[in-house]
Design a protein around this motif. Structure first.
Motif, PDB file in Angstrom:
ATOM      1  N   PHE A   1      -4.162  -3.177  -0.069  1.00  0.00           N
ATOM      2  CA  PHE A   1      -3.169  -2.850   0.956  1.00  0.00           C
ATOM      3  C   PHE A   1      -3.717  -3.013   2.365  1.00  0.00           C
TER       4      PHE A   1
ATOM      5  N   ARG B   1      -3.853  -0.723   4.844  1.00  0.00           N
ATOM      6  CA  ARG B   1      -4.811   0.330   5.184  1.00  0.00           C
ATOM      7  C   ARG B   1      -5.632   0.640   3.946  1.00  0.00           C
TER       8      ARG B   1
ATOM      9  N   ASN C   1      -7.104   2.431   1.054  1.00  0.00           N
ATOM     10  CA  ASN C   1      -6.559   3.658   0.464  1.00  0.00           C
ATOM     11  C   ASN C   1      -7.341   4.122  -0.766  1.00  0.00           C
ATOM     12  N   PRO C   2      -8.658   4.327  -0.614  1.00  0.00           N
ATOM     13  CA  PRO C   2      -9.370   4.929  -1.747  1.00  0.00           C
ATOM     14  C   PRO C   2      -8.825   6.333  -2.000  1.00  0.00           C
ATOM     15  N   PHE C   3      -8.887   6.787  -3.259  1.00  0.00           N
ATOM     16  CA  PHE C   3      -8.415   8.137  -3.555  1.00  0.00           C
ATOM     17  C   PHE C   3      -9.409   9.132  -2.960  1.00  0.00           C
ATOM     18  N   PRO C   4      -8.959   9.969  -2.031  1.00  0.00           N
ATOM     19  CA  PRO C   4      -9.892  10.770  -1.240  1.00  0.00           C
ATOM     20  C   PRO C   4     -10.653  11.807  -2.054  1.00  0.00           C
TER      21      PRO C   4
ATOM     22  N   ARG D   1     -11.987  -1.853  -6.697  1.00  0.00           N
ATOM     23  CA  ARG D   1     -11.094  -1.113  -7.583  1.00  0.00           C
ATOM     24  C   ARG D   1     -10.059  -2.055  -8.200  1.00  0.00           C
TER      25      ARG D   1
END
Lengths: 258, 367
Positions: free
Chosen positions: A91, A93, A95-98, A161
């Motif tokens: 994407f 921005r 966007n790794p899972f925080p 990922r």
């Protein structure tokens, strides 16, 4: 791996609004295709229709066919979840899972697919991070949260990922627009490497980027205010940037509008 | 969040004393940006004043700012003073009674305050009923609220979600006396067969053993807990819903793009994101359950017997005991006994709230 995409007469609607009008184009395997065009011309919408992500938006629907090696991903029997497992997406921005560690972020897709074997997960984690040119930078802190990385590293983490599940196609929606020039360069180099194994479609606002990384470029434009976006032309990148067959394309890439 | 931006702003204001002179010299020229952030002009202008050695050593403040600041500080101070005053009132009123108490207040369960000259009151039994009903209510309400909040934010069609959320909120507006009536007249009798079944089949577990009141009376911890669960449901749901709604779209799309099903998306993004908010919402609900009075006053059957630490105990919670004892308040010492109980309740809810805040703060740091 690396499948061919054929988009056939695709129309996209948001509720009653006709967003994209009759797009037809083919993406050969192991190549990079860039979508360029002014904002709101529907290039991201077309990209999102390739893995059925547009369905996240209520009221969005697609008419026409998107064939993945000849198989229509919009056929009634096809599950969108399965489509997204074979077509990865990166994407705008990062966007790794925080709440997840770097390792868990990379293998999140595999875990969703039911892989539990710890050794295999570690192997895939290393291979994907190496594939995304991130391994050397993070190998000592795989258990730290992914949110602690820099923007460029986070974006490469997201690429890792996406490729961890070995998708057939990799979609990138302006992957460098939130990054600095050095991180952008790193991602562009990575795209050039990844096309050995994957079919890549990238949306970009940066025409130099399209010229640098893509083999084929598609120019989208709006027919007018309130009109649907449409595909103006698609051709070899070299041809688009040197001698496009449509005047609108030439105007756009030479900066006369947009 | 807002703390950090304020800090950033004041920090940047301090960094630029040199440039700050310009707006001071020409007030009309560069005020465009100042209007949107009322706290920025203060810093630069005050530094400009002292830097130019002008006599006005106090910072320039506009009347509007001063009035607003005054009311804001006043309101903030008022609430602190109010809480301190309540605590102090409870403490001062309770001390004489506690001195006259002939049993251990925290170690005894006896409550005999009819004779002011030989007061006997202990909090133990009340504390058990209070905590048991509230924790049972929380255990029942938490999963249901989670389900409702997730349904409203990520499953319900938009047209349905809004009216449905409104209905849930409406539940919070039902007066507690109505819940009490419903609990003792409708729910209690319906629960009796369930209670008897549990007692018959799981009676070997202390929680389901025979309590200190008759199971067929329904005025027990089980009925009270279920009623309390219904009462705190809207609170937990409303707050959780707000939090779940704020899950960043990027995270949701990231999960879906990896081939997550809806539930997997919720599990990997929405729940981790909203966990802290959900926990604090639950603590808010627990706080309400601990203090609930009227409904439990109607539901719980009174008894002098010691509780058996079972769901089928009767008795009273701290709050409902105080309400029951209202007739004895004419004597200062007797009233003091009840006020001492109130002090414990006050401390308990305070502790629950502090705990909730600590949990939320820790979650934020680790995230």
């Amino acid at each position: 791996m690396a499948k061919r995409i054929d988009i056939k007469d695709v129309n996209i609607y948001y509720g009653k609004f006709h967003a994209v009008d009759s797009v037809t184009l083919s993406v050969p395997p192991r190549s990079v295709t860039a979508f360029i065009g002014p904002s709101g011309c529907g290039k991201s919408t077309v990209l999102r229709s390739l893995n059925r992500m547009h369905e996240v938006t209520p009221g969005a629907r697609v008419e026409g066919q998107v064939l993945l090696d000849g198989e229509d991903i919009y056929a009634a029997t096809v599950d969108p979840v399965e489509v997204r497992r074979t077509i990865g997406m990166v994407f705008q921005r990062p966007n790794p899972f925080p709440t997840m560690s770097i390792r868990d972020n990379v293998v999140a897709g595999l875990k969703l697919a039911g892989v539990k074997n710890r050794r295999r997960l570690d192997e895939v984690c290393e291979r994907s991070l190496r594939g995304a040119n991130l391994w050397e930078e993070v190998k000592d802190r795989l258990d730290k949260p992914g949110g602690g990385l820099s923007g460029g590293q986070q974006q490469r983490l997201c690429i890792a990922r996406a490729i961890a599940v070995q998708p057939d196609v990799l979609l990138m929606d302006e992957p460098c627009s939130a990054l600095d020039p050095i991180s952008t360069l790193a991602i562009e180099d990575l795209i050039t490497e990844l096309k050995q194994d994957y079919t890549i479609v990238i949306v970009t606002h940066n025409m130099q980027q399209a010229a640098r990384v893509s083999d084929q470029t598609a120019f989208f434009n709006l027919a007018g205010v309130g009109q649907p976006g449409r595909l103006v032309e698609v051709d070899d990148t070299e041809k688009i940037f040197s001698n496009p067959s449509q005047k609108a394309t030439e105007d756009y890439i030479s900066g006369r509008f947009g | 969040m807002s703390d950090s931006t304020l800090a950033d702003r004041s920090a940047s204001a301090k960094e630029t004393p040199g440039r700050a002179r310009a707006p001071h010299g020409a007030p009309g020229s560069s005020r465009g940006g100042a209007a949107s952030s009322p706290d920025t002009p203060e810093g630069p202008i005050s530094t400009a004043n002292t830097a130019q050695g002008e006599p006005a050593s106090t910072p320039v403040r506009r009347p509007g700012d001063r009035v607003f600041r005054g009311t804001a500080v006043g309101a903030g101070a008022f609430i602190v003073v109010l809480i301190a005053a309540i605590g102090l009132f409870l403490l001062l009123q309770a001390v004489p009674a506690l001195r006259a108490n002939q049993v251990g207040f925290l170690t005894s369960g006896v409550w005999n305050t009819t004779d002011p000259n030989s007061l006997q009151f202990g909090i133990l039994h009340l504390l058990w009923v209070t905590v048991a009903t509230s924790v049972l209510a929380l255990a029942l309400a938490m999963p249901v609220s989670l389900g409702i909040a997730l349904f409203l934010t990520h499953y319900a069609p938009r047209r349905l979600a809004r009216p449905f959320a409104y209905v849930v909120d409406l539940l919070a507006a039902v007066p507690s006396i109505i819940f009490g009536l419903w609990g003792i007249k409708v729910l209690g009798p319906t629960l009796v067969p369930v209670a008897e079944w549990l007692n018959r089949n799981l009676g070997f577990v202390p929680l389901f053993a025979q309590g200190n009141v008759s199971i067929s009376g329904a005025g027990n911890v089980l009925t009270a807990g279920v009623v309390l669960a219904v009462m705190i449901l809207p609170v937990i749901t409303a707050v959780s819903r707000e939090v779940f709604e704020r899950t960043p779209k990027e995270h949701i799309e990231g999960a879906l793009a990896l081939g997550a099903t809806k539930w997997e998306m919720v599990r990997t993004t929405v729940i981790p994101f909203g966990k802290a908010g959900y926990v604090s919402a639950s603590m808010l609900g627990l706080g309400r359950a601990l203090g609930e009075t009227v409904a439990l006053y109607l539901i719980l059957s009174g008894t002098g017997a010691a509780p058996k630490l079972s769901f089928f105990d009767g008795g009273a919670t701290i709050a409902s005991k105080i309400a029951l004892g209202a007739g004895e308040f004419n004597n200062e010492l007797t009233a003091g006994a009840y006020i001492a109980a109130g002090l414990v309740l006050f401390a308990l809810t305070f502790a629950v709230n502090a705990l909730a805040r600590a949990i939320v703060a820790r979650k934020k740091v680790s995230a």
